[in-house]
Design an enzyme around this catalytic site. Sequence first.
Site, PDB file in Angstrom:
ATOM      1  N   CYS A  47       8.489 -58.849 -12.429  1.00 12.22           N
ATOM      2  CA  CYS A  47       7.046 -59.216 -13.310  1.00 12.22           C
ATOM      3  C   CYS A  47       7.357 -60.010 -14.257  1.00 12.22           C
ATOM      4  O   CYS A  47       7.384 -61.320 -14.788  1.00 12.22           O
ATOM      5  CB  CYS A  47       6.461 -57.969 -14.115  1.00 12.22           C
ATOM      6  N   ASP A 101       3.318 -63.492 -10.251  1.00  9.12           N
ATOM      7  CA  ASP A 101       4.320 -63.348 -10.573  1.00  9.12           C
ATOM      8  C   ASP A 101       5.622 -63.012  -9.816  1.00  9.12           C
ATOM      9  O   ASP A 101       7.027 -63.490  -9.684  1.00  9.12           O
ATOM     10  CB  ASP A 101       4.991 -62.437 -12.127  1.00  9.12           C
ATOM     11  N   ASN A 102       5.254 -62.170  -8.857  1.00  7.27           N
ATOM     12  CA  ASN A 102       6.429 -61.918  -7.778  1.00  7.27           C
ATOM     13  C   ASN A 102       4.684 -61.047  -6.882  1.00  7.27           C
ATOM     14  O   ASN A 102       4.426 -61.053  -6.647  1.00  7.27           O
ATOM     15  CB  ASN A 102       7.277 -60.346  -8.470  1.00  7.27           C
TER      16      ASN A 102
END
Length: 467
Positions: free
Chosen positions: A7, A242-243
Site C-alpha cells: 500500500c 494500489d496493489n
Amino acid sequence: YVPSALCCPSRASILTGKYPHNHHVVNNTLEGNCSSKSWQKIQEPYTFPALLKTACGYQTFFAGKYLNEYGAEDAGGVGHVPPGWSFWYALEKNSKYYNYTLSVNGKARRHGENYSVDYLTDVLANMSLDFLEYKSNFEPFFMMISTPAPHSPWTAAPQYAKSFQNVSAPRNSNFNIHGKNKHWLIRQAKTPMTNSSIQFLDDAYRKRWQTLLSVDDLIEKLVKKLEFNGELDNTYIFYTSDNGFHTGKFSLPIDKRQLYEFDIKVPLLVRGPGIKPNQTNKMLVANIDLGPTILDIAGYDLNKTQMDGMSLLPLLRGDKNVTWRSDFLVEYQGEGYNGSDPTCPGLGPGVTHCFPDCVCEDSYNNTYACVRTLSASWDLQYCEFDDREVFVEVYNLTADPHQINNIAKTIDQEILEKMNYRLMMLQSCSGATCRTPGVFDPGYRFDPRLMFSNHGVRARRFSAQSL
C-alpha cells in the site's frame, strides 16, 4: 502495474510519479518513511496534486485512505494537511469501515458504527457529491477518492453481506501448488493448504467482492452527478488500485508483497475526452505514469518535474507512432520482525505476517528487484533477491502465464547478463533515465564491460552465482 506491491510505497509512487528508490517509502511504517516527517518535507510539496493546485489553478479534493501512517502523532497527527489539497477528508491510519477518525481539513472527526451515517465508502461518496455540488465553477477541479475497500477487514454494507455466496477464489494452475524453484519464502508454504486456510481465503475473496459493490454505487452516483452538472463530457475518470492480492497462489493464503503478476498487476480503466469507448491498450503502464498523465491533461510542462513516469495521454487518445517503454522496474524491501514468531519458532527470526499453520507472507530477505519486460519478442520477468543466495527468478510469460516454472537455470546466458545490467540501470535511474530503451527495444545498447565498472559489486556477485 505497480512498481511495489504494498500500500504505502505504491500510493507514494502514485502521488510522486517516482519509483520507490526515489521517493524512499519502503513499507507501511513510519520508520519505512510512510507519511513520516521526512516524506512530508521532501516529497509532499512536489506531488502532482500540489503542482495542480499551485501551478495549474485547480481546486483539489481528497477523500479516503491517504498513507497507512497518516495521522500518527509522531508525524503531526491529523492536524497535518499535505500541501496541494483545497479540501481534505483523510482517514487516520489504515483501512476501516466503521469506528474511524477522519481529518476534515486538519480537524479530527470521529465516526461510529451506524451504517446510515458512518459506513466509510458511503461517507466518501456523500462528501464527493457535496464537493461537486458546491465547488467553484470558475476553476478546474481534481478529485482523488481513495476507498479502503476492498482492503481488510472486508466489512460489507448490510444490503450486500449475503452477495456472491457461490463465489470462491480462482483455481488457476498456480492455486494450492508448491512453489518449487522459487525464493525460500514461497517454498516454505505448506502444500497442500489446510482446509481452514482454503475456507479463510475463499471467505476473504467473497467479502472483498461484497465491499466493492458499495464502490460501484459510489462511482455510479459520481458519474450521474457529473452528467447532471453537464461536466461528464469534459472530465477524465481513472479507476485503479494500489496493489494486487493473492488468494492461494503457490499455497500462500492471502496477502500481497510478492513479485508475481497477481500482486503487481492492477486494473486501470479510463474514460474521458478523446478516448474511444471499448478499447484495450496492451502497452506496459505503471502507476508512476498517473501523475505525469494528469499533469499533462492540465497542461503542465512535464520537463519541470523529477517524475520517473510517462504521460499516458498519447495512448489514451490513440495517437499513432507513440514511442513507449518496453520494460519497467519492480522493487520491494522485505518487512521482518527481530524476534521469532511465537506460533512458528522453527522458522527463526525475521519473518512476519504468519498464518496459524506457519505460512509467513513476508521476511527481511524477501527483498527483491525485477525487470518486467514486454516486447514483440519477449514477455519476460527477471528478478534478483538481495539475500545470501542472491536468488534469481526468471519467467517466460508467453509460455507460462501463471509463472510456475522458474527458467533462470535454462535461459540463454546472454539474456541473463543483459537483464542483470538493465536491472542495475533501472535501480539507479531517476527521471528521464528511467525511460531509456529496454533490453528488447531496437534502441538498446549493451556493452558487457560496463557490468564490471559502474556496478562492479552487484555484477560480480551475479556472475559468480550458480544459476
